[in-house]
Write an enzyme that holds these catalytic residues in place. Sequence first.
Site, PDB file in Angstrom:
ATOM      1  N   GLU A  76      17.766 -34.722   0.699  1.00  0.00           N
ATOM      2  CA  GLU A  76      18.988 -34.009   0.308  1.00  0.00           C
ATOM      3  C   GLU A  76      19.159 -34.008  -1.208  1.00  0.00           C
ATOM      4  OE1 GLU A  76      20.754 -32.317   2.216  1.00  0.00           O
ATOM      5  OE2 GLU A  76      20.651 -33.151   4.245  1.00  0.00           O
ATOM      6  N   ARG A 125      19.238 -30.521  -3.224  1.00  0.00           N
ATOM      7  CA  ARG A 125      20.555 -30.126  -3.751  1.00  0.00           C
ATOM      8  C   ARG A 125      20.702 -30.465  -5.239  1.00  0.00           C
ATOM      9  NH1 ARG A 125      24.919 -30.518   1.147  1.00  0.00           N
ATOM     10  NH2 ARG A 125      23.427 -30.938   2.793  1.00  0.00           N
ATOM     11  N   ASP A 178      11.944 -27.273  10.131  1.00  0.00           N
ATOM     12  CA  ASP A 178      12.155 -25.986   9.467  1.00  0.00           C
ATOM     13  C   ASP A 178      11.621 -25.779   8.055  1.00  0.00           C
ATOM     14  OD1 ASP A 178      14.139 -27.714   8.538  1.00  0.00           O
ATOM     15  OD2 ASP A 178      15.777 -26.698   9.539  1.00  0.00           O
ATOM     16  N   GLU A 190      21.750 -19.540   6.933  1.00  0.00           N
ATOM     17  CA  GLU A 190      20.444 -18.964   7.307  1.00  0.00           C
ATOM     18  C   GLU A 190      20.509 -17.502   7.769  1.00  0.00           C
ATOM     19  OE1 GLU A 190      21.352 -22.057   8.165  1.00  0.00           O
ATOM     20  OE2 GLU A 190      19.982 -23.204   6.896  1.00  0.00           O
ATOM     21  N   THR A 193      15.150 -24.330  -0.704  1.00  0.00           N
ATOM     22  CA  THR A 193      15.811 -24.275   0.603  1.00  0.00           C
ATOM     23  C   THR A 193      17.313 -24.519   0.498  1.00  0.00           C
ATOM     24  OG1 THR A 193      15.664 -24.943   2.916  1.00  0.00           O
ATOM     25  CG2 THR A 193      15.386 -26.682   1.277  1.00  0.00           C
TER      26      THR A 193
END
Length: 556
Positions: free
Chosen positions: A154, A158, A298, A436, A524
């Site tokens: 994360e 981020r 994913d 998404e 992402t």
Amino acid sequence: MRFALFLLLLPLLQHASLAIDPTCSAATNLTREALAYLSALPTRGSASSHRLGTSLPLGSFRASSPGNARRVAVAAAVADAWDAYAAAAWGRDELLPLSNAGADTFAEGLGTTIVDSLSTLYILGGLDGRYEAARAWVLESLDFGKVGRVVVFETVIRILGGLVSIYHLSGDEMYLFKAEELGARLAAGFETPSGLPWPRCYLNETGRCERHRHMDDALYLAEVGSVQLEYRALSHHSKHPLCKKMRGVTERIIDKLQTARSSAVRMSGRHAVLLPYAMLRTTGMYCTNMVTAGAPADSYFEYLVKVWVQGGKKEKVYWELFARVVDSMVEIGSYTSRYGDTIMRDMLPSSDDKVHFSHKMDHFACYIPGMIVLGLDGLRAEETERRARWVMFAENITETCYKMYAKSPSGLAGEHIRLNQEDKWKMSGGYQLRPEAVEAFFYMWRLTKKDKYREYAWTVFERIQQHCKVEGGGYAALRTAKSRHPKKEDVMHSFLISETFKYLYLIFGDDEKELPLDKWVFNTEAHPLLVTPGLSEGVEEGERREVAAESGHDEL
Ligand SMILES: *[C@@H]1O[C@H](CO)[C@@H](O)[C@H](O)[C@H]1NC(C)=O
Ligand SMILES: *[C@@H]1O[C@H](CO)[C@@H](O)[C@H](O)[C@H]1NC(C)=O
Ligand SMILES: *[C@@H]1O[C@H](CO)[C@@H](O)[C@H](O)[C@H]1NC(C)=O
């Protein structure tokens, strides 16, 4: 963001033995290097090497004019979400919109919503001083040395991704220094016998890392397979040897994932590229036979093609892997129902060479169309059938993703759909403000210029306004999507501003030159990074160019 940390107690098998291959251990000690780097931090001079081999100059992004009414509406929504956060949760990770307070979802002091919003605020032209306020917080208050335990994945997508992205967009070196420091603090987490990183590390105690709670030593495919874009970008701009090294450290993970052994059954033959979703940090062996394109696998699949795009589409090995993944997704992973709905299903190979299917698709899996759009350029001109198949698959999944919204009583999608024996839909979960689907509409719009994708996006935005907007300011997720009057949940994820609103803003843009997909690649978390052909020219070439630039021969 993809991959949420659900407690996935699916077929996670225990490992048989813990034989550690001694050749796997790193020849160097990343922890020691990180400590050395951090101790030199206060005295360090400029460490950057900018304007090298990127397809656009750093800081060349200019916000386009606000434009049409739809864009103005999305921009107002960003301002509203931001202001609610700033008023009630400044410096905290995320806004609790119903309690009108802040929460440190990730770690105290990380200010996730601020860092995660930088690129969006910048792309929106700074929204009247809000970007400057965010920058000032990063400069004055973001102190990684005071942040405790974080989730490595994360934090990479981020925070590291957010910092490198805003450095690329603005050219402001302050962000590069912050990114280098964070990159170094996280580097120690990659110091493991298997080369797979620890899932959780302390930023304030270099080298102190921990397992996931309740998870033995298992790691998920997405968390080890989607840290490459961010570290590659950092390695390219940083002169520091540790940051440079992290490119290799993170790319080697992708190699290892291909060849890793398994204590469970893997997909066989050409479908072996569909990797199981969990492995052990200690041995690097897969510990489940479950294959999914959704969480928690994913973004690994997505990063294969994005790494290729990032390096100027020359690192063929990544494209080849990606292309096999898409072919296998189409051939075995996809299922089209008797009503014409295409989903990506979960797969469970068994030892008798059969594959069992679960006809369930996550909202997360709606990243697939965007990934395919990015990969089309790698196909040869004569591969017309393969191209048509890929495009049709991307269109089909996008339709399903839109239906997840359109068929839902709230007009907003839940976390999963499942098809029963009669191919009837069953949707479950709340609407989590996830990006998404609108991300898919954005990429399909860029590819086809079909107006319907903009209409889909607008419909979703209107439903967000209707159901998620909180009266006192800000936005809230929904407890359940399957209701005409859905109840709100007390969370405003940082990816609402970072991703969902960014893609909504971009899809209504009229300027074709705004963040073109051959010059920028979105990580992402939807942070745009510069396409950097210099990355595929090898380290020696990069160093040579650095010298050339310093001596005044700018090779751009
Ligand atoms: C790496 O260096 C750290 C700090 O000096 C030390 O604690 C650790 O044992 C070293 N690890 C290995 C594998 O040598
Ligand atoms: C690091 O941060 C954690 C969480 O805030 C804290 O418990 C710990 O004492 C800190 N460690 C040091 C060395 O300051
Ligand atoms: C796309 O959907 C159509 C039906 O709507 C189906 O006939 C076709 O096989 C699907 N193709 C792919 C690649 O998913």
